[in-house]
Design an enzyme around this catalytic site. Sequence first.
Site, PDB file in Angstrom:
ATOM      1  CG  HIS A   1      45.657  22.854  12.912  1.00 45.94           C
ATOM      2  ND1 HIS A   1      45.893  24.208  12.961  1.00 45.94           N
ATOM      3  CD2 HIS A   1      46.111  22.355  14.085  1.00 45.94           C
ATOM      4  CE1 HIS A   1      46.467  24.510  14.119  1.00 45.94           C
ATOM      5  NE2 HIS A   1      46.622  23.405  14.819  1.00 45.94           N
TER       6      HIS A   1
ATOM      7  CD  GLU B   1      43.517  22.574  16.333  1.00 50.05           C
ATOM      8  OE1 GLU B   1      43.670  21.907  17.383  1.00 50.05           O
ATOM      9  OE2 GLU B   1      43.888  23.774  16.228  1.00 50.05           O
TER      10      GLU B   1
ATOM     11  CG  ASP C   1      47.964  20.248  17.032  1.00 51.59           C
ATOM     12  OD1 ASP C   1      48.729  21.226  17.153  1.00 51.59           O
ATOM     13  OD2 ASP C   1      46.756  20.366  16.782  1.00 51.59           O
TER      14      ASP C   1
END
Length: 350
Positions: free
Chosen positions: A67, A209, A232
Site C-alpha cells: 500500500h 490500507e 507489508d
Amino acid sequence: MQQAQMKKTLDDWLQTPGLSGHEGEMAEKVMAAFSAAGAEVWQDELMNVYAAVGPKQGRPLVMVSAHMDEIGMMVDRIDEDGFIFFSQIGGIDPRILPAQEVSVEGKKPLYGIIGLKPPHVTTVQERKKVLPINELAIDVGLDAEQVRALVSPGDRIHFDAPLHELSGRTVAGHTLDDRAGVLAMLEACLALREEKLSCRMVFVTSVQEEVGTRGAKVAAYGLQPDIAIAIDVTHGKTPDAPADLVFPLKNIVLTVGPNIHPKLVKEAQRIARQEKIDYEIEVEAHVTGTDADPLQISRTGIPTMLIELPLKYMHTTVETLDLKTVKDSAKLLHAIATALGKDWEAKLCF
C-alpha cells in the site's frame, strides 16, 4: 537499483503526500516509476495503481500488493486565535504528536507545529497525562482571519519529515510503512522485465490500507488472481518490546497462520533457502492486519501469503528499517515468479 538510488527514491516518496483517500500525487509518481521499469501500467477508479509484467494470458496470474497510503490528519476547525484543531486518518498514537512538524494542505501548503504547554506552567498531574488528539492544535503562526483565508475544514495535514540515513543500510522516515514495500515491488519489476515468464505478475500499489484495506479488496475482486502476495511491515526489535513479537531488521519475515495458504508459504520458504535469502517466521493465529486479509477471501478465495519487512517505531515519524530487506523481498518475488511453471496448481492443492 543501487542503494543510493533506493534512498533517493524513498526520500522523494516520503515527502509526497498520500493520506488514505488522497493518494493521487503519490499514485502519479508510482505510475511513472513502474512505467519506466517497463511495466504495463493502469489505474482504477479507487486510485490503485497496477503494473504488469509477463504475457497477458500467462498463468498463474499473480497479484502482489503493497500500500502507498499513509496515516495523517484532517482539519476539523479553526478557533478564534487561529489554532487548527484536527482529526486523525489511520492509527496515530497521540503520544508522538506534541512538537511534531506538519504541513497543512490548504490553498497553499502551510508549515505548522503541534504545540504543547511547557512544563513550567503545568501541574504534576498534567505532565503525567497523554493529551487526546482533540485537545491538541496546530500553530501556523497566523491569526484566525489569515488562517481561515487559506485553510478549510477537511484540508489534509501530513507529517513534515524527510528520509534520514542512519549508519550502513538503515534509514528512518515517517511512511516507510508501506512505501518500502512499494519499493520492493518496483525492484522486483525491474529484475523481471528481461525474464521470459510463463506467469503474469501484476504489482498493485494499493490505497486506503490504513483505514480498512479497501484498495486491496477492490483490486483482488477485479483482477481475480490465481495467487496473491501481500508485502507489508512487521515489528523490528527494540529493547522495550516483547521478544516474541519482534524481529531483527536484517531478515525478511514470512507469516504462517489461517490467513496464509500453507503450501504457498512452504514453497516460498523452499525458494528462499534455495536463493540463500535469510528469513524469519512470524506466527499469526488470527488476521494479519494487512492486505493479505481481504486478498485471501476475495470471490471464491485466493491462495495468499505475506512477506514482511521488520520496522522499528511503526506509525511514528522515525520508522526505521534495513534496506537489505527491501532487496531480499524483491529477490524472493523474482525467484517465485521465475519458478512458477505449468505444475503450479498441483503444488498449491490442499
